[in-house]
Structure formats: C-alpha cells, structure tokens
Write a protein that holds these residues in place. Structure first.
Motif, short mmCIF file in Angstrom:
data_model
loop_
_atom_site.label_atom_id
_atom_site.label_comp_id
_atom_site.label_asym_id
_atom_site.label_seq_id
_atom_site.Cartn_x
_atom_site.Cartn_y
_atom_site.Cartn_z
N TYR A 198 40.59 40.77 51.93
CA TYR A 198 39.71 41.87 51.55
C TYR A 198 38.97 41.55 50.26
N PRO A 242 33.81 49.96 41.64
CA PRO A 242 34.39 50.25 42.96
C PRO A 242 33.43 51.00 43.87
N MET A 297 32.48 49.72 47.65
CA MET A 297 32.71 50.53 48.84
C MET A 297 31.41 50.97 49.48
N ALA A 308 38.16 47.05 46.93
CA ALA A 308 37.93 47.68 45.63
C ALA A 308 39.25 47.92 44.89
N VAL A 309 40.30 48.29 45.63
CA VAL A 309 41.61 48.52 45.00
C VAL A 309 42.16 47.23 44.41
N LEU A 349 36.39 56.59 56.67
CA LEU A 349 37.54 55.94 56.03
C LEU A 349 38.12 54.79 56.86
N ILE A 409 35.40 56.95 46.33
CA ILE A 409 35.19 56.96 47.77
C ILE A 409 34.16 58.01 48.19
N TRP A 441 30.44 57.05 49.75
CA TRP A 441 30.06 57.59 51.07
C TRP A 441 28.77 58.40 50.97
N SER A 477 37.73 50.91 55.52
CA SER A 477 39.01 50.60 54.88
C SER A 477 39.01 49.22 54.22
N ILE A 518 37.54 49.64 50.85
CA ILE A 518 38.42 50.39 49.97
C ILE A 518 39.54 49.51 49.45
N GLN A 528 39.81 56.26 40.67
CA GLN A 528 38.72 55.57 41.34
C GLN A 528 38.67 55.90 42.83
N LEU A 529 39.83 56.08 43.45
CA LEU A 529 39.84 56.43 44.86
C LEU A 529 39.35 57.86 45.08
#
Length: 279
Positions: free
Chosen positions: A267, A159, A163, A204-205, A194, A97, A101, A198, A201, A92-93
């Motif tokens: 977060y 996610p 983001m 989402a994590v 980033l 991301i 973006w 953050s 992110i 997912q990252l």
C-alpha cells in the motif's frame, strides 16, 4: 550479461542501504568495553581510529535488560509515542477520509481553490508554520500538552491528498447505479467509497504512522515538560557512557515502524506513486 551486472549492482546498493540497520543491531549486542574500543573516538574517549567488527566478539543482551527493566522513563516515553501516533492517526482518519471523499466526488463552490490551498499547506515545512501554530496553541492554552502535537497532526493535509487520488478512481457509474437503486450518499460512502478506497486509506495510515512515530521538531517546540516527550526524543538524552543502551533503544524504537512498514509495504508503494501524480 547486462542483467547480471544490474542485479549485482542492485544487490550492492541493497546491502549498503541495509548496513546501518545491521550496524545498529550488532552494536546493541556488544558489551560496553567492546563498544568503547570500536567507537572511542566518536564518544570522546580517545583518539584511536574508529573500527567495527562484523559480529560481536562476546554477544550480550545486557543493554536490552537495562533498557527494558531498569529504565522506567523509556516505557513512559514509549507510551507517549503511542498516544501521539494513535491520536494523530485517529484524527486524520476522522477528518481526512470525509475531506478526501468530498474533494474527489462532489462539486462545490471554490473547490479548486480549497484543494490548491490543501496542496500549498502540504508543501510547507513545519518551520514555516511553527510560529503561527505556537501562538494559536498558546492562546487556547494547549501548549505543553499532548494535544499540542496531536491536533496539528490530525488536520494534516498530506493524508487527504493521498486518499483523494484513490477516491478519484471509484467509478462514477457505480455510484450513479447505487443512487438509482435508492442508496443514499452515506450508504454510497460506507459501502462503495470506503471498500474501493481502502488501499489509499491504508497507504495514508502507513505514511502517517512513519511520520508521527518519528516526530522530533514538533514535540521539542510545543512540549516543555520532559515527561510528555515521545520516544523519538529519548535517544538524544543518552550520554556517551551509555552507548550500548543507545543502540538497544534504537533497535527497539525501530521495530514498530519496521513492522508497520512491512505490513503495509504494498500500500505504501501505491501511496508514493499516487503522491507523485500531480494535477
């Protein structure tokens, strides 16, 4: 006066929400005999009405010893859960991301259509895509492997949506100033996007970990071999005679998710707020 009443009601609500966790922890410290006397009707061991004590009469760690030292399958399933959750989060990252973006900061053909498709896929429950996903995974011979759960989860759209909301908050003027100073798009992404995104992110994590750690339907659908099952499928395998181990396993299973939740609570709240904002 109204504030005191509101505070009292919120306190009662908080205690009601936390009670199942306290119930779980208390049960894990009770002996087998005490558990049977309290939960005999629920375990099919009698017709005596269920009861519960606020604290165990004779606290014991025997169930934790049996679980952690005498149950090798527990550690195997724990490692499977770690692999599944880690693989899903890494995917997912790596995929989410850049996608978030791109949707947030660039214009390209069919952008609105693709993003609407992302939202549509996000709203679909697993049951809707289960058959098509199983057929695809079976065709490429990935069923009954951990990849059958990791790959669909790695390309989850939720996610990206989380983001995307945070990346939209990155000032365009700051990006334009970086371009004037000679920064390329990659440098802008790594040194501006980033850091400023953050929070999204991490949010989402946290949300993704809480979901992937507790997966049930996906492993049951795609994993036929029990040696590949994650920890979330361990508890249904425990018989009523091992109720104490079930309580202990539930507590140990809860700890990683609770730790991640507490570390990323702020977060997580931001992510929930961002998810509630629709275009």
């Amino acid at each position: 006066m109204s504030k005191k009443i509101t505070g009292f009601l919120l306190l009662l609500l908080g205690m009601a929400v936390c009670y199942p966790i306290f119930f779980l922890f208390t049960g894990s410290l009770m002996g087998s005999g005490e558990l049977k006397s309290h939960l005999g009707a629920a375990l099919g061991l009698g017709t005596k009405p269920m009861t519960w004590s606020f604290l165990p009469l004779m606290p014991t760690l025997r169930h934790y010893v049996q679980l952690l030292l005498d149950s090798p399958e527990y550690f195997h399933m724990f490692w499977n859960s770690v692999l599944l959750s880690g693989g899903i989060l890494a995917g997912q990252l790596l995929c989410g991301i850049p996608a978030a973006w791109g949707f947030a900061k660039y214009d390209f053909p069919l952008k609105k259509l693709l993003f609407s498709l992302y939202i549509l896929l996000m709203m679909m429950p697993f049951q809707v895509t289960m058959l098509s996903g199983y057929l695809v995974l079976s065709k490429i011979k990935l069923t009954d492997t951990l990849w059958a759960v990791i790959l669909p989860g790695a390309f989850s759209t939720f996610p990206v949506f989380i983001m995307y909301r945070f990346f939209c908050g990155v000032p365009q003027a700051l990006m334009d100033a970086a371009r004037i100073d000679g920064a390329g798009e990659r440098a802008i992404f790594f040194h501006i996007g980033l850091p400023l995104g953050s929070s999204g992110i991490v949010s989402a994590v946290v949300l993704s970990f809480l979901e992937s750690w507790n997966l049930i339907e996906q492993p049951m659908t795609f994993l036929k071999s029990k040696k590949l099952w994650p920890l979330s499928l361990y508890l249904p395998m425990i018989t009523p005679e091992k109720a104490g181990i079930s309580f202990a396993a539930s507590v140990v299973t809860l700890l990683p998710a609770l730790l991640v939740f507490l570390c990323g609570q702020d977060y997580l709240e931001q992510g929930i707020v961002a998810a509630a904002v629709k275009e």
